[in-house]
Design an enzyme around this catalytic site. Structure first.
Site, PDB file in Angstrom:
ATOM      1  N   CYS A 110      35.285  39.843  52.498  1.00  0.00           N
ATOM      2  CA  CYS A 110      36.114  40.871  53.130  1.00  0.00           C
ATOM      3  C   CYS A 110      35.274  41.825  53.987  1.00  0.00           C
ATOM      4  O   CYS A 110      34.750  41.413  55.018  1.00  0.00           O
ATOM      5  CB  CYS A 110      36.934  41.608  52.076  1.00  0.00           C
ATOM      6  SG  CYS A 110      38.384  42.440  52.786  1.00  0.00           S
ATOM      7  N   LYS A 131      47.922  47.796  57.059  1.00  0.00           N
ATOM      8  CA  LYS A 131      47.093  47.078  56.097  1.00  0.00           C
ATOM      9  C   LYS A 131      47.639  45.679  55.848  1.00  0.00           C
ATOM     10  O   LYS A 131      48.842  45.501  55.594  1.00  0.00           O
ATOM     11  CB  LYS A 131      47.024  47.854  54.780  1.00  0.00           C
ATOM     12  CG  LYS A 131      46.077  47.239  53.755  1.00  0.00           C
ATOM     13  CD  LYS A 131      46.017  48.064  52.472  1.00  0.00           C
ATOM     14  CE  LYS A 131      44.992  47.484  51.505  1.00  0.00           C
ATOM     15  NZ  LYS A 131      44.922  48.272  50.236  1.00  0.00           N
ATOM     16  N   HIS A 202      40.255  38.173  49.313  1.00  0.00           N
ATOM     17  CA  HIS A 202      39.696  38.606  48.025  1.00  0.00           C
ATOM     18  C   HIS A 202      40.029  37.542  46.980  1.00  0.00           C
ATOM     19  O   HIS A 202      40.783  37.793  46.022  1.00  0.00           O
ATOM     20  CB  HIS A 202      40.267  39.971  47.619  1.00  0.00           C
ATOM     21  CG  HIS A 202      39.536  41.125  48.203  1.00  0.00           C
ATOM     22  ND1 HIS A 202      38.279  41.508  47.784  1.00  0.00           N
ATOM     23  CD2 HIS A 202      39.881  41.987  49.196  1.00  0.00           C
ATOM     24  CE1 HIS A 202      37.876  42.565  48.486  1.00  0.00           C
ATOM     25  NE2 HIS A 202      38.827  42.864  49.352  1.00  0.00           N
ATOM     26  N   GLU A 204      38.364  36.534  44.626  1.00  0.00           N
ATOM     27  CA  GLU A 204      37.918  36.872  43.272  1.00  0.00           C
ATOM     28  C   GLU A 204      38.993  37.626  42.494  1.00  0.00           C
ATOM     29  O   GLU A 204      38.925  37.737  41.262  1.00  0.00           O
ATOM     30  CB  GLU A 204      36.635  37.708  43.315  1.00  0.00           C
ATOM     31  CG  GLU A 204      36.801  39.185  43.635  1.00  0.00           C
ATOM     32  CD  GLU A 204      36.981  39.499  45.118  1.00  0.00           C
ATOM     33  OE1 GLU A 204      36.958  40.695  45.469  1.00  0.00           O
ATOM     34  OE2 GLU A 204      37.144  38.552  45.924  1.00  0.00           O
ATOM     35  N   ARG A 216      45.403  52.504  42.667  1.00  0.00           N
ATOM     36  CA  ARG A 216      44.194  53.288  42.922  1.00  0.00           C
ATOM     37  C   ARG A 216      44.340  54.111  44.200  1.00  0.00           C
ATOM     38  O   ARG A 216      43.996  55.304  44.230  1.00  0.00           O
ATOM     39  CB  ARG A 216      42.970  52.376  43.030  1.00  0.00           C
ATOM     40  CG  ARG A 216      41.689  53.125  43.390  1.00  0.00           C
ATOM     41  CD  ARG A 216      40.500  52.193  43.516  1.00  0.00           C
ATOM     42  NE  ARG A 216      40.640  51.224  44.581  1.00  0.00           N
ATOM     43  CZ  ARG A 216      40.459  51.483  45.879  1.00  0.00           C
ATOM     44  NH1 ARG A 216      40.171  52.713  46.275  1.00  0.00           N
ATOM     45  NH2 ARG A 216      40.579  50.534  46.772  1.00  0.00           N
TER      46      ARG A 216
END
Length: 267
Positions: A110, A131, A202, A204, A216
């Site tokens: 990323c 986004k 991403h 992972e 978050r």
């Protein structure tokens, strides 16, 4: 006895512990034996104490040790809305990229992919209109060992505010785009020598990681509006097979490169 692959990871993500656990899961649950070495950039904490959670999950970046590794990963970071010149530890990253030329395989995730393309290949990045955040089908442009076992329309999660300049990548003689999302956003970029991989997904992430990122951001800035992850599939962990196949393929590539004494195994 087979020696484990020695893999370094520069962990730049906001949640250091979650990222460490995620990468341990995806890299240690394959058929390749691996030993992971987690690092943090020293310059990021040059004028303040290193937080306890950072010290507990990683060591200060050691370029001498990095040069002896079989592979290296630079994670994403919540920095894609900042110009590269404003990154406090950019010079440390530049020194790292020089040392990584001695490391057989490099994987950038990323924002890590964006800064690697910028510093190594002078590829710019552009802010996205909004986004890119969710799970989307991907399209294979060129068959490649890293995509072995995957078929067109495989699923992958994306979470970023910016994109490396696709036109500049396509015009660069040392780079190739092997997969994109169906909307044309980058998924996988590689150099022509097969030893540098830029993964814009991403992969992972675990099943709950996108929602954890959403919460978050909301907690950090409750005055702002944030979009929920866009799920173009009803499966909760639609990219699990993609994750398993990609990281197994990448570790196989690391092992093959190391067994070839660091030589290039495909172009």
């Amino acid at each position: 006895m087979v020696q484990p692959l020695q893999i370094g990871i520069l962990n730049l993500m906001h949640d250091k512990l979650r990222t460490r656990i995620e990468l341990q899961q995806v890299l240690q649950q394959t058929s390749q034996a691996v030993k992971l070495h987690f690092y943090y950039p020293r310059m990021h904490y040059q004028n303040r104490p290193v937080p306890a959670d950072v010290q507990a999950t990683a060591s200060p970046l050691d370029l001498t040790a990095v040069a002896k590794l079989d592979a290296f990963i630079i994670t994403g970071a919540p920095l894609d809305q900042l110009p590269f010149a404003q990154i406090t530890y950019l010079s440390e990253l530049q020194s790292l990229f020089q040392v990584l030329t001695k490391v057989p395989q490099r994987l950038y995730l990323c924002w890590g992919a964006m800064v690697a393309l910028h510093e190594i290949y002078q590829i710019g990045k552009q802010k996205l209109p909004r986004k890119l955040f969710g799970v989307y089908p991907q399209q294979i442009l060129t068959a490649d060992p890293l995509l072995q076992g995957l078929k067109n329309h495989f699923w992958a999660p994306h979470a970023r505010y910016a994109e490396a300049d696709r036109a500049q990548i396509e015009a660069h003689p040392q780079l190739k785009i092997t997969a994109v999302s169906q909307a044309g956003n980058l998924f996988l970029v590689q150099n022509r020598f097969g030893n540098e991989t830029m993964l814009f997904s991403h992969l992972e992430y675990q099943a709950d990681s996108l929602m954890a990122e959403y919460h978050r951001e909301v907690a950090a800035h409750p005055d702002r509006h944030y979009q929920l992850p866009e799920m173009q599939t009803t499966a909760a962990f639609a990219w699990q097979q993609t994750q398993q196949l990609f990281f197994q393929n990448w570790l196989n590539l690391v092992a093959a490169t190391v067994n070839n004494n660091g030589g290039l195994i495909y172009g």
